[in-house]
Enzyme design. Structure first.
Site, PDB file in Angstrom:
ATOM      1  CG  HIS A 274       8.673  40.271 -22.993  1.00 35.79           C
ATOM      2  ND1 HIS A 274       9.284  40.733 -24.207  1.00 35.79           N
ATOM      3  CD2 HIS A 274       7.257  40.025 -23.252  1.00 35.79           C
ATOM      4  CE1 HIS A 274       8.373  40.682 -25.080  1.00 35.79           C
ATOM      5  NE2 HIS A 274       7.341  40.470 -24.668  1.00 35.79           N
ATOM      6  CG  PHE A 275      12.548  35.021 -19.036  1.00 35.88           C
ATOM      7  CD1 PHE A 275      11.176  35.309 -18.549  1.00 35.88           C
ATOM      8  CD2 PHE A 275      12.950  33.621 -19.002  1.00 35.88           C
ATOM      9  CE1 PHE A 275      10.294  34.045 -18.264  1.00 35.88           C
ATOM     10  CE2 PHE A 275      12.143  32.621 -18.811  1.00 35.88           C
ATOM     11  CZ  PHE A 275      10.834  32.947 -18.254  1.00 35.88           C
TER      12      PHE A 275
ATOM     13  CG  ASN B  52      11.289  43.319 -25.995  1.00 34.51           C
ATOM     14  OD1 ASN B  52      11.478  42.094 -25.321  1.00 34.51           O
ATOM     15  ND2 ASN B  52      10.276  43.899 -25.259  1.00 34.51           N
TER      16      ASN B  52
ATOM     17  CG  ASP C  92       6.795  40.835 -28.824  1.00 36.09           C
ATOM     18  OD1 ASP C  92       5.713  41.239 -29.350  1.00 36.09           O
ATOM     19  OD2 ASP C  92       6.947  40.744 -27.525  1.00 36.09           O
TER      20      ASP C  92
ATOM     21  CG  ASN D 126       1.469  48.324 -26.013  1.00 35.15           C
ATOM     22  OD1 ASN D 126       0.740  49.022 -25.605  1.00 35.15           O
ATOM     23  ND2 ASN D 126       2.732  48.849 -26.341  1.00 35.15           N
TER      24      ASN D 126
ATOM     25  CG  ASP E 297       3.181  39.952 -24.173  1.00 34.05           C
ATOM     26  OD1 ASP E 297       4.347  39.790 -24.416  1.00 34.05           O
ATOM     27  OD2 ASP E 297       2.287  40.847 -24.502  1.00 34.05           O
TER      28      ASP E 297
END
Length: 421
Positions: free
Chosen positions: A61-62, A93, A150, A276, A303
């Site tokens: 996740h960037f 996301n 995701d 999560n 993740d």
């Protein structure tokens, strides 16, 4: 030209493991062999070190666009290079979500300026609404490597089946986050003794493995390629193993945090250990390790989920879930899998190079003549202290203060040094 000398060269794809030299010309490997020499080449001394394919992380996740106070594509890429990664796949996301060709092109255009390979999935459903499937064909043509909602599990099994049928039609894959919201209390904490100590009802393992079971059978029915993200429950491993035995085209991943520490970390590291899916019990870790050993779990992925200090510095119910992971991933594998004898070094690297490349269908994750000049060079035995001095914008990690094995000397992408330790 560059010449990597005197290293132990390990290539999981071909199972090559020997002392060798590697000659690089531009973005390609020219030769792998003994006592190579090349007049004028820049020498990289790998004495006492492992020379392996550049690591691949298919789950990061960037936070760009829209959440760049946590991370952006540039700082995320710096963190990746520092962790030995030459290819990463961003999740969708963001704000807005990567649901349209326009947003995808914007993200990939920014990523093209980085000195590692930064790719992206697109969302399965528009803005994560769980109902409206995105334009798979157009998004694939624009550069999406796959599709994932995701962070938002699918409540509607019918829509999952439709998405799988669409994935089959366009020969792509779906990556699924499996946590049934109807079966969870507070997300990010295992429903057990620790959650009860904190005065909350957490997320039980059945919330994960029940959805894995449903979607594994849908994958079997449709023939879709389905990748299960960040397995945490031992029963999930059993389900994936069973689905594979039936012929379902399913793959799965585990994060380093989920095979390294248990739910007890919440008591010592607070919200930095809130994830999560949540950290589970020692019994779950034991099953995750067996899944890695027998090939049920194909991939190790971080993740990588950066958050600011202010966001994490809240009571356990309010703080967001997730931890930064790119800069500790290889070390956690060496410390908790290789050192205790659970996996060989070859097997660990397979989960972090050739296997994710195979799932993603990328020309990456291997070392061979005429192959890509992407490498990580590291000392597998050296010990380092983990500090909060990360290349990432964030330092939300329960491993700060720990001693872990593995020190990266060089990360090389497209034949260029992008990180030197």
């Amino acid at each position: 030209m560059k010449l990597i000398k005197n290293g132990r060269v390990i290539d999981p794809k071909s199972q090559f493991d020997a002392m060798a030299d590697v000659l690089i010309d531009g973005q390609k490997i020219i030769a792998i062999g003994q006592d190579l020499s090349q007049k004028g080449a820049d020498i990289i001394d790998a004495t006492g070190k492992i020379v392996a394919p550049g690591l691949i992380d298919m789950h990061v996740h960037f936070r760009e666009p829209g959440q760049t106070h946590k991370e952006d594509i540039h700082t995320g890429s710096l963190a990746a290079a520092r962790g030995g990664f030459t290819t990463v796949v961003m999740m969708a996301n963001t704000t807005p979500t990567v649901s349209t060709v326009e947003t995808l092109i914007e993200v990939l255009s920014t990523a093209a300026h980085e000195n590692i390979h930064v790719k992206s999935v697109a969302t399965i459903t528009d803005k994560f609404d769980g109902q409206t499937l995105t334009d798979f064909e157009a998004l694939l043509k624009a550069g999406a490597v796959g599709f994932s909602d995701d962070g938002i599990p699918f409540a509607d099994a019918g829509q999952v089946r439709k998405a799988m049928q669409k994935a089959v039609a366009f020969d792509t894959f779906l990556a699924l986050h499996e946590e049934d919201p109807q079966l969870t209390g507070v997300l990010g904490i295992n429903d057990g003794a620790v959650a009860h100590h904190c005065g909350v009802t957490g997320a039980p393992t059945v919330s994960e493995y029940s959805m894995v079971a449903r979607d594994a059978m849908l994958a079997l029915d449709t023939g879709a390629r389905v990748h299960f993200q960040h397995l945490s429950a031992g029963e999930s491993v059993d389900v994936v193993r069973f689905a594979k035995s039936l012929g379902a085209q399913v793959t799965s991943e585990v994060t380093p945090q989920h095979f390294s520490i248990t739910e007890e970390a919440i008591l010592t590291h607070g919200t930095n250990a809130k994830l999560n899916p949540p950290l589970r019990r020692a019994a779950d870790i034991a099953k995750l390790i067996v899944g890695l050993q027998d090939g049920t779990i194909d991939v190790i992925a971080t993740d990588h989920a950066p958050h600011t200090h202010a966001e994490k510095d809240q009571e356990i119910i309010k703080a967001p879930s997730g931890m930064t992971g790119l800069e500790t991933s290889l070390s956690l594998g060496l410390t908790h899998l290789v050192a205790p004898g659970h996996l060989s070094l070859m097997a660990l690297l397979e989960k972090m190079t050739s296997n994710p490349a195979q799932v993603l269908r990328l020309d990456a994750g291997y070392l061979a003549e005429n192959g890509p000049a992407d490498f990580v060079i590291f000392d597998a035995d050296a010990v380092r202290n983990i500090t909060d001095d990360f290349a990432s914008k964030s330092s939300n990690s329960p491993f700060v203060g720990e001693q872990l094995q593995g020190v990266i000397a060089y990360t090389i992408c497209d034949g260029e040094i992008v990180y030197q330790g």
